[in-house]
Design a protein around this motif. Structure first.
Motif, PDB file in Angstrom:
ATOM      1  N   GLY A   1       0.819  -1.184   0.000  1.00  0.00           N
ATOM      2  CA  GLY A   1       0.000   0.000   0.000  1.00  0.00           C
ATOM      3  C   GLY A   1       0.864   1.249   0.000  1.00  0.00           C
ATOM      4  O   GLY A   1       2.079   1.175   0.174  1.00  0.00           O
ATOM      5  N   ILE A   2       0.231   2.389  -0.211  1.00  0.00           N
ATOM      6  CA  ILE A   2       0.953   3.658  -0.170  1.00  0.00           C
ATOM      7  C   ILE A   2       0.247   4.601   0.797  1.00  0.00           C
ATOM      8  O   ILE A   2      -0.952   4.482   1.042  1.00  0.00           O
ATOM      9  CB  ILE A   2       1.061   4.322  -1.563  1.00  0.00           C
TER      10      ILE A   2
ATOM     11  N   THR B   1       5.190  10.651  -0.864  1.00  0.00           N
ATOM     12  CA  THR B   1       4.504   9.361  -0.983  1.00  0.00           C
ATOM     13  C   THR B   1       5.448   8.239  -0.583  1.00  0.00           C
ATOM     14  O   THR B   1       6.602   8.201  -1.013  1.00  0.00           O
ATOM     15  CB  THR B   1       4.014   9.151  -2.425  1.00  0.00           C
TER      16      THR B   1
ATOM     17  N   LYS C   1       5.766   3.908  -0.062  1.00  0.00           N
ATOM     18  CA  LYS C   1       5.207   2.567  -0.305  1.00  0.00           C
ATOM     19  C   LYS C   1       5.526   1.691   0.903  1.00  0.00           C
ATOM     20  O   LYS C   1       6.662   1.658   1.383  1.00  0.00           O
ATOM     21  CB  LYS C   1       5.815   1.960  -1.564  1.00  0.00           C
TER      22      LYS C   1
ATOM     23  N   THR D   1       5.216  -2.241   2.549  1.00  0.00           N
ATOM     24  CA  THR D   1       4.993  -3.666   2.317  1.00  0.00           C
ATOM     25  C   THR D   1       4.570  -4.302   3.632  1.00  0.00           C
ATOM     26  O   THR D   1       5.292  -4.222   4.624  1.00  0.00           O
ATOM     27  CB  THR D   1       6.273  -4.340   1.801  1.00  0.00           C
TER      28      THR D   1
ATOM     29  N   THR E   1      -4.236   4.283   4.138  1.00  0.00           N
ATOM     30  CA  THR E   1      -3.482   3.487   3.172  1.00  0.00           C
ATOM     31  C   THR E   1      -4.312   3.285   1.914  1.00  0.00           C
ATOM     32  O   THR E   1      -5.517   3.086   1.976  1.00  0.00           O
ATOM     33  CB  THR E   1      -3.095   2.117   3.757  1.00  0.00           C
TER      34      THR E   1
ATOM     35  N   LYS F   1      -4.255   1.217  -2.010  1.00  0.00           N
ATOM     36  CA  LYS F   1      -3.669   0.072  -2.705  1.00  0.00           C
ATOM     37  C   LYS F   1      -2.611   0.552  -3.685  1.00  0.00           C
ATOM     38  O   LYS F   1      -2.816   1.511  -4.430  1.00  0.00           O
ATOM     39  CB  LYS F   1      -4.749  -0.699  -3.456  1.00  0.00           C
ATOM     40  N   TYR F   2      -1.451  -0.122  -3.683  1.00  0.00           N
ATOM     41  CA  TYR F   2      -0.375   0.220  -4.610  1.00  0.00           C
ATOM     42  C   TYR F   2      -0.588  -0.547  -5.906  1.00  0.00           C
ATOM     43  O   TYR F   2      -0.732  -1.765  -5.902  1.00  0.00           O
ATOM     44  CB  TYR F   2       0.989  -0.126  -4.014  1.00  0.00           C
TER      45      TYR F   2
END
Length: 88
Positions: A2-3, A49, A51, A53, A72, A74-75
């Motif tokens: 996610g980001i 921004t 990312k 995991t 969060t 979704k990446y």
């Protein structure tokens, strides 16, 4: 993966990983960078921004960093195009 958006550039990836709080264990943190060309040289400038995991198959709705709530998202991996045949 996610980001989260809006994390100030002064915080390093290591600092974010140490101080971020989540209901799901976090494996890795990576900040995105933007390429900036200055004549014949290029620089990579950090963005706001990040990312994240996660260790689980799902991601939490939000994470906390220094008592601030970050939602969060979704990446989505960037689409890569073949340079030979131009297919995606």
């Amino acid at each position: 993966m996610g980001i989260i958006r809006g994390v100030h550039q002064s915080h390093s990836e290591q600092e974010i990983l140490e101080h971020i709080e989540s209901s799901v264990p976090i494996i890795n943190v990576q900040r995105f960078h933007r390429r900036f060309d200055e004549g014949d040289t290029c620089k990579y400038i950090p963005t706001q921004t990040v990312k994240i995991t996660f260790q689980a198959k799902y991601m939490p709705e939000a994470v906390y960093f220094y008592h601030t709530r970050f939602i969060t998202e979704k990446y989505i991996f960037p689409v890569q195009q073949c340079r030979k045949c131009q297919k995606f």
